[in-house]
Design an enzyme around this catalytic site. Structure first.
Site, PDB file in Angstrom:
ATOM      1  N   VAL A 174     -56.007  -4.920 -10.309  1.00 26.09           N
ATOM      2  CA  VAL A 174     -54.831  -5.097  -9.455  1.00 26.09           C
ATOM      3  C   VAL A 174     -55.009  -4.338  -8.140  1.00 26.09           C
ATOM      4  O   VAL A 174     -54.095  -4.269  -7.328  1.00 26.09           O
ATOM      5  CB  VAL A 174     -53.537  -4.670 -10.200  1.00 26.09           C
ATOM      6  CG1 VAL A 174     -53.270  -5.636 -11.362  1.00 26.09           C
ATOM      7  CG2 VAL A 174     -53.631  -3.236 -10.727  1.00 26.09           C
TER       8      VAL A 174
ATOM      9  N   THR B 219     -65.810  -4.843 -17.752  1.00 29.31           N
ATOM     10  CA  THR B 219     -64.616  -5.216 -18.522  1.00 29.31           C
ATOM     11  C   THR B 219     -64.896  -5.025 -20.007  1.00 29.31           C
ATOM     12  O   THR B 219     -65.980  -5.323 -20.489  1.00 29.31           O
ATOM     13  CB  THR B 219     -64.137  -6.658 -18.218  1.00 29.31           C
ATOM     14  OG1 THR B 219     -63.017  -6.952 -19.062  1.00 29.31           O
ATOM     15  CG2 THR B 219     -65.220  -7.700 -18.423  1.00 29.31           C
TER      16      THR B 219
ATOM     17  N   GLN C 197     -59.795  -8.886 -12.867  1.00 31.29           N
ATOM     18  CA  GLN C 197     -58.624  -8.465 -13.646  1.00 31.29           C
ATOM     19  C   GLN C 197     -57.977  -7.263 -12.973  1.00 31.29           C
ATOM     20  O   GLN C 197     -56.946  -6.770 -13.428  1.00 31.29           O
ATOM     21  CB  GLN C 197     -59.051  -8.073 -15.062  1.00 31.29           C
ATOM     22  CG  GLN C 197     -59.629  -9.231 -15.851  1.00 31.29           C
ATOM     23  CD  GLN C 197     -60.371  -8.724 -17.083  1.00 31.29           C
ATOM     24  OE1 GLN C 197     -59.755  -8.419 -18.095  1.00 31.29           O
ATOM     25  NE2 GLN C 197     -61.676  -8.617 -16.995  1.00 31.29           N
TER      26      GLN C 197
ATOM     27  N   HIS D 132     -54.633 -10.768 -12.962  1.00 33.61           N
ATOM     28  CA  HIS D 132     -53.565  -9.903 -13.461  1.00 33.61           C
ATOM     29  C   HIS D 132     -52.648  -9.410 -12.343  1.00 33.61           C
ATOM     30  O   HIS D 132     -51.995  -8.373 -12.480  1.00 33.61           O
ATOM     31  CB  HIS D 132     -54.153  -8.721 -14.243  1.00 33.61           C
ATOM     32  CG  HIS D 132     -54.797  -9.139 -15.537  1.00 33.61           C
ATOM     33  ND1 HIS D 132     -55.627  -8.329 -16.273  1.00 33.61           N
ATOM     34  CD2 HIS D 132     -54.724 -10.310 -16.234  1.00 33.61           C
ATOM     35  CE1 HIS D 132     -56.041  -8.985 -17.363  1.00 33.61           C
ATOM     36  NE2 HIS D 132     -55.518 -10.192 -17.357  1.00 33.61           N
TER      37      HIS D 132
HETATM   38  P1  OAD Z   1     -60.836  -1.515 -19.613  1.00 31.55           P
HETATM   39  O1  OAD Z   1     -60.288  -0.204 -19.148  1.00 31.55           O
HETATM   40  O2  OAD Z   1     -60.389  -2.096 -20.882  1.00 31.55           O
HETATM   41  O3  OAD Z   1     -62.415  -1.421 -19.744  1.00 31.55           O
HETATM   42  C1  OAD Z   1     -63.194  -0.870 -18.744  1.00 31.55           C
HETATM   43  C2  OAD Z   1     -64.631  -1.214 -19.051  1.00 31.55           C
HETATM   44  O4  OAD Z   1     -65.404  -0.737 -17.967  1.00 31.55           O
HETATM   45  C3  OAD Z   1     -65.199  -0.595 -20.316  1.00 31.55           C
HETATM   46  O5  OAD Z   1     -65.907  -1.566 -21.059  1.00 31.55           O
HETATM   47  C4  OAD Z   1     -66.156   0.482 -19.797  1.00 31.55           C
HETATM   48  O6  OAD Z   1     -67.291   0.655 -20.648  1.00 31.55           O
HETATM   49  C5  OAD Z   1     -66.577  -0.121 -18.478  1.00 31.55           C
HETATM   50  N1  OAD Z   1     -66.989   0.847 -17.453  1.00 31.55           N
HETATM   51  C6  OAD Z   1     -66.592   2.122 -17.293  1.00 31.55           C
HETATM   52  N2  OAD Z   1     -67.171   2.667 -16.211  1.00 31.55           N
HETATM   53  C7  OAD Z   1     -67.954   1.693 -15.667  1.00 31.55           C
HETATM   54  C8  OAD Z   1     -68.809   1.625 -14.533  1.00 31.55           C
HETATM   55  N3  OAD Z   1     -68.968   2.669 -13.721  1.00 31.55           N
HETATM   56  N4  OAD Z   1     -69.450   0.454 -14.277  1.00 31.55           N
HETATM   57  C9  OAD Z   1     -69.301  -0.609 -15.097  1.00 31.55           C
HETATM   58  N5  OAD Z   1     -68.510  -0.604 -16.180  1.00 31.55           N
HETATM   59  C10 OAD Z   1     -67.844   0.528 -16.463  1.00 31.55           C
HETATM   60  O7  OAD Z   1     -60.617  -2.509 -18.392  1.00 31.55           O
HETATM   61  P2  OAD Z   1     -60.472  -4.075 -18.355  1.00 31.55           P
HETATM   62  O8  OAD Z   1     -61.465  -4.741 -19.239  1.00 31.55           O
HETATM   63  O9  OAD Z   1     -60.414  -4.460 -16.926  1.00 31.55           O
HETATM   64  O10 OAD Z   1     -54.438  -5.677 -17.940  1.00 31.55           O
HETATM   65  O11 OAD Z   1     -59.055  -4.254 -18.971  1.00 31.55           O
HETATM   66  C11 OAD Z   1     -58.527  -5.524 -19.040  1.00 31.55           C
HETATM   67  C12 OAD Z   1     -57.055  -5.479 -18.802  1.00 31.55           C
HETATM   68  O12 OAD Z   1     -56.444  -4.620 -19.731  1.00 31.55           O
HETATM   69  C13 OAD Z   1     -56.621  -4.918 -17.466  1.00 31.55           C
HETATM   70  O13 OAD Z   1     -56.664  -5.853 -16.415  1.00 31.55           O
HETATM   71  C14 OAD Z   1     -55.237  -4.500 -17.741  1.00 31.55           C
HETATM   72  C15 OAD Z   1     -55.550  -3.767 -19.018  1.00 31.55           C
HETATM   73  O14 OAD Z   1     -54.638  -3.174 -19.734  1.00 31.55           O
HETATM   74  C16 OAD Z   1     -53.157  -5.702 -17.614  1.00 31.55           C
HETATM   75  O15 OAD Z   1     -52.598  -4.785 -17.044  1.00 31.55           O
HETATM   76  C17 OAD Z   1     -52.510  -6.990 -17.986  1.00 31.55           C
END
Ligand code: OAD
Length: 247
Positions: free
Chosen positions: A104, A195, A102, A120
């Site tokens: 970019v 994620t 997901q 994305h």
């Molecule tokens: P989020 O920012 O929603 O979530 C990040 C996740 O990573 C959370 O569950 C954290 O607990 C976890 N996290 C943080 N640090 C970490 C680490 N060092 N190792 C492993 N995990 C860790 O990001 P996404 O789930 O990618 O979409 O968000 C999904 C989409 O929402 C993105 O692609 C973007 C966003 O707004 C668009 O822009 C369409």
């Protein structure tokens, strides 16, 4: 934060991954966090602290204030250019796996993963907001300046150039989504990493694997709505956990 994964869970995950014939790795912003790219749900720093990342990632935001949105994505692109893949990206690249991201950024590619599926979009593929033509790669080596920047105009139709990413309210690229669902359906093991599992349809991909009898392993320091679909939930950071389970 819950305690780090037990060694037994790590061993179980490592054995499942070692035995996988069709391995899929699905990543989100947490995958790149230890490279220095802030996640979407982290508070933004500096000038951007005044804004909500999700409110900048919409077609309406670009329409209302193109320079603000373009400036934010250019700042993010320049940040990504200054950092590199972490040990988690490198561990993923060592295995022959389908990578669905997901993110970019281009950190999977730079670690050596072949053709990651970008659900994305990408910071590196700007296109015209009018005619949709590719706008050519942005110049590298920008100053990383925070703040609004006027987007360039399309050389064909003069509309504004926009970032090549998927915004909230927009459809995912059909090709990428089809490939991702197919890979998840065929996977015997899917590892979901970093994620939050709240943005759809990406959040449904691990469920496709689980419902068709594959095994899902999750790497995330925090619980997520995906926990119930996962055979193993490893509560730790990607750059530490992935090298331990992908050998
Ligand atoms: P989020 O920012 O929603 O979530 C990040 C996740 O990573 C959370 O569950 C954290 O607990 C976890 N996290 C943080 N640090 C970490 C680490 N060092 N190792 C492993 N995990 C860790 O990001 P996404 O789930 O990618 O979409 O968000 C999904 C989409 O929402 C993105 O692609 C973007 C966003 O707004 C668009 O822009 C369409």
């Amino acid at each position: 934060m819950e305690p780090l994964s037990e060694p037994a869970q790590l061993r179980a995950a490592a054995a499942l991954i070692a035995g996988a014939e069709r391995l899929v790795v699905l990543t989100g912003a947490g995958m790149s966090a230890e490279s220095g790219v802030p996640t979407f749900r982290d508070a933004l720093t500096g000038l951007w602290a005044r804004y909500d990342a999700q409110a900048l990632a919409t077609p309406e935001a670009f329409e209302q204030d193109p320079a603000l949105v373009w400036g934010w994505y250019e700042w993010r692109r320049e940040l990504v250019e200054r950092v590199g893949p972490n040990a988690g990206h490198e561990a993923v690249a060592r295995r022959d796996a389908v990578v669905i991201t997901q993110n970019v950024d281009d950190l999977h590619e730079r670690a050596g993963s072949k053709n990651p599926i970008h659900l994305h979009g990408s910071l590196f593929t700007p296109r015209c907001s009018g005619c949709g033509r590719a706008a050519g790669a942005p110049a590298v080596g920008g100053a990383g300046t925070e703040g609004p920047r006027t987007p360039p105009s399309c050389e064909h139709c003069q509309s504004l150039v926009r970032p090549g990413v998927v915004w909230f309210g927009e459809s995912l690229p059909v090709d990428a989504l089809e490939k991702a669902v197919e890979a998840a359906a065929n996977a015997d093991v899917l590892v979901t990493v970093g994620t939050s599992g709240v943005v759809h349809p990406a959040a449904e991909i691990p469920q496709v694997t689980a419902k068709l009898g594959g095994t899902v392993i999750q790497v995330n320091p925090q619980p997520t709505p995906l926990d119930p679909f996962c055979a193993v939930n490893l509560r730790g950071p990607a750059a530490t956990v992935l090298p331990e389970i992908i050998r």
